[in-house]
Design a protein around this motif. Structure first.
Motif, PDB file in Angstrom:
ATOM      1  N   SER A  28      26.729  40.480  53.084  1.00  8.32           N
ATOM      2  CA  SER A  28      27.212  41.431  52.081  1.00  8.32           C
ATOM      3  C   SER A  28      26.105  41.823  51.112  1.00  8.32           C
ATOM      4  N   ILE A  32      24.238  45.482  50.427  1.00  8.80           N
ATOM      5  CA  ILE A  32      24.081  46.069  49.090  1.00  8.80           C
ATOM      6  C   ILE A  32      22.652  46.533  48.875  1.00  8.80           C
ATOM      7  N   ASN A 168      30.363  36.124  44.557  1.00 11.28           N
ATOM      8  CA  ASN A 168      30.374  36.875  45.806  1.00 11.28           C
ATOM      9  C   ASN A 168      31.169  38.163  45.630  1.00 11.28           C
ATOM     10  N   SER A 169      30.897  39.130  46.467  1.00 14.93           N
ATOM     11  CA  SER A 169      31.602  40.410  46.405  1.00 14.93           C
ATOM     12  C   SER A 169      32.623  40.510  47.528  1.00 14.93           C
ATOM     13  N   GLU A 171      34.242  43.349  50.164  1.00 12.70           N
ATOM     14  CA  GLU A 171      34.077  44.681  50.730  1.00 12.70           C
ATOM     15  C   GLU A 171      35.434  45.310  51.038  1.00 12.70           C
ATOM     16  N   LYS A 173      38.041  46.735  49.439  1.00  7.88           N
ATOM     17  CA  LYS A 173      39.248  46.240  48.787  1.00  7.88           C
ATOM     18  C   LYS A 173      40.439  47.116  49.150  1.00  7.88           C
ATOM     19  N   PHE A 340      35.150  41.597  41.441  1.00  3.54           N
ATOM     20  CA  PHE A 340      34.351  41.204  42.601  1.00  3.54           C
ATOM     21  C   PHE A 340      34.042  42.384  43.521  1.00  3.54           C
ATOM     22  N   SER A 341      34.178  43.600  43.010  1.00  9.15           N
ATOM     23  CA  SER A 341      33.896  44.781  43.824  1.00  9.15           C
ATOM     24  C   SER A 341      32.417  44.832  44.193  1.00  9.15           C
ATOM     25  N   VAL A 342      32.126  45.431  45.337  1.00 11.55           N
ATOM     26  CA  VAL A 342      30.737  45.565  45.792  1.00 11.55           C
ATOM     27  C   VAL A 342      29.906  46.300  44.750  1.00 11.55           C
ATOM     28  N   ARG A 344      30.286  46.464  41.454  1.00 13.14           N
ATOM     29  CA  ARG A 344      30.008  45.633  40.279  1.00 13.14           C
ATOM     30  C   ARG A 344      29.020  44.518  40.594  1.00 13.14           C
ATOM     31  N   ILE A 345      29.243  43.822  41.691  1.00 19.60           N
ATOM     32  CA  ILE A 345      28.354  42.723  42.063  1.00 19.60           C
ATOM     33  C   ILE A 345      26.972  43.253  42.435  1.00 19.60           C
TER      34      ILE A 345
END
Length: 355
Positions: A28, A32, A168-169, A171, A173, A340-342, A344-345
């Motif tokens: 993940s 990113i 952790n993120s 993917e 959602k 925990f969104s991609v 944001r992380i």
């Protein structure tokens, strides 16, 4: 941004083809980084080979399979040689290790010429005392150490401002407003390594106490590990063969689609990526209170349970019988997932580590 200005990031992991939270987290993060268009990303996987690919990984991410199964210090020598060769052929800007075994020796060796980052995916309290001493010796020379929760940051306070908290993120959602969209079956799902810390023995004990209420249900425990035979004997001892099924680790997408309830019975959990995935899939969850679930849910006692088999059994029965509670939990879980969104992380990694 022109191609030659991209920075090179090299991840080191024991086996990228193993099914687990650490492996998913590395992939993940790699996604990113390549999606930001600022990095070239390679993953150096020590034990895997081309023949045992598990995850779909974008072509932009280069995977190097060493297929090395030697003892640790021979692995270390092989890794050191391979990374030195790669460093000579093209500059490595960041070297990222996902395990303390490699981080202590490997990262410290390269730390004077490469920005070295140790990612800790388990609680420091679970690491043996000699290895914690090695961390105190070698980690101060690293560029950054990344941990998953604020509580875990306290365990590394000897590193001061070198420690970053980046969870952790998740993917893709999904909407978790209505369980009916998933058409769940009478399945109670749990997943993880079959080792003592994961608490599947507690789950089996809990199921044995409520088995009369579960005659039309199946409890699926998905995972690999050395406790498999012992857990199976426990299932047979309580006469749960028709209820509890211990299945090998596999892609859980179909399991998430079918499960009515997800249970995380870990005695201690550093984060709980499998829990996040269940939440994303719209499954009401029950988890023992420990550092990871506490970080995710705060003190939400509709989701968190004290580590006690009787209380866990009662919570499972409640979730199976109270649809209003399940809908309320899923709505709250949808809100918890936001942090925990991609996106944001990803920002946290780019602002705190790869900057």
């Amino acid at each position: 941004m022109s191609e030659y200005k991209k920075q090179n990031v090299l991840f080191v992991i024991e086996n990228i083809s193993r099914i687990g939270g650490t492996e998913k987290a590395v992939i993940s993060l790699a996604k990113i980084l390549v999606s930001s268009l600022r990095f070239r990303v390679s993953i150096l996987s020590v034990e895997s080979s081309e023949d045992n690919k598990i995850y779909e990984i974008p072509d932009e991410i280069k995977i190097i399979h060493l297929n090395c199964h030697e003892r640790f210090f021979r692995k270390y020598g092989t890794l050191k040689k391979k990374i030195s060769e790669m460093s000579e052929s093209e500059k490595i800007d960041y070297l990222v290790s996902s395990g303390h075994n490699f981080s202590c020796f490997l990262l410290s060796y390269f730390s004077k010429r490469i920005k070295c980052v140790a990612c800790e995916h388990i609680n420091r309290s679970m690491i043996s005392f000699p290895k914690r001493i090695l961390q105190r010796i070698f980690y101060p020379c690293l560029y950054k150490v990344v941990v998953l929760t604020e509580n875990e940051k306290d365990s590394y306070k000897f590193l001061k401002d070198k420690v970053c908290v980046i969870p952790n993120s998740v993917e893709n959602k999904e909407d978790t407003k209505a369980l009916v969209k998933r058409s769940p079956k009478n399945i109670i799902l749990a997943a993880g390594r079959l080792v003592p810390i994961k608490g599947f023995d507690i789950l089996i004990n809990a199921v044995s106490k409520i088995k009369d209420s579960l005659k039309n249900y199946e409890v699926r425990i998905c995972g690999n590990g050395f406790l498999k035979d012992e857990l199976q004997r426990q299932v047979e001892k309580f006469g749960l063969n028709e209820i509890v099924k211990i299945l090998p680790a596999h892609d859980l997408r179909d399991e998430y689609a079918a499960a009515k309830v997800f249970v995380l019975p870990s005695r201690e959990e550093s984060f709980g990526l499998v829990l996040i995935e269940a939440m994303r899939s719209g499954i009401p969850c029950a988890a023992f209170s420990s550092s990871g679930p506490d970080f995710i849910f705060g003190n939400d006692d509709e989701i968190l349970v004290k580590c006690d088999e009787k209380l866990l059994g009662e919570r499972i029965k409640k979730l199976l019988s109270d649809n209003e509670l399940c809908q309320r939990i899923c709505k709250k879980q949808n809100a918890y997932l936001e942090k925990f969104s991609v996106e944001r992380i990803g920002r946290m990694w780019l602002e705190q580590v790869f900057c």
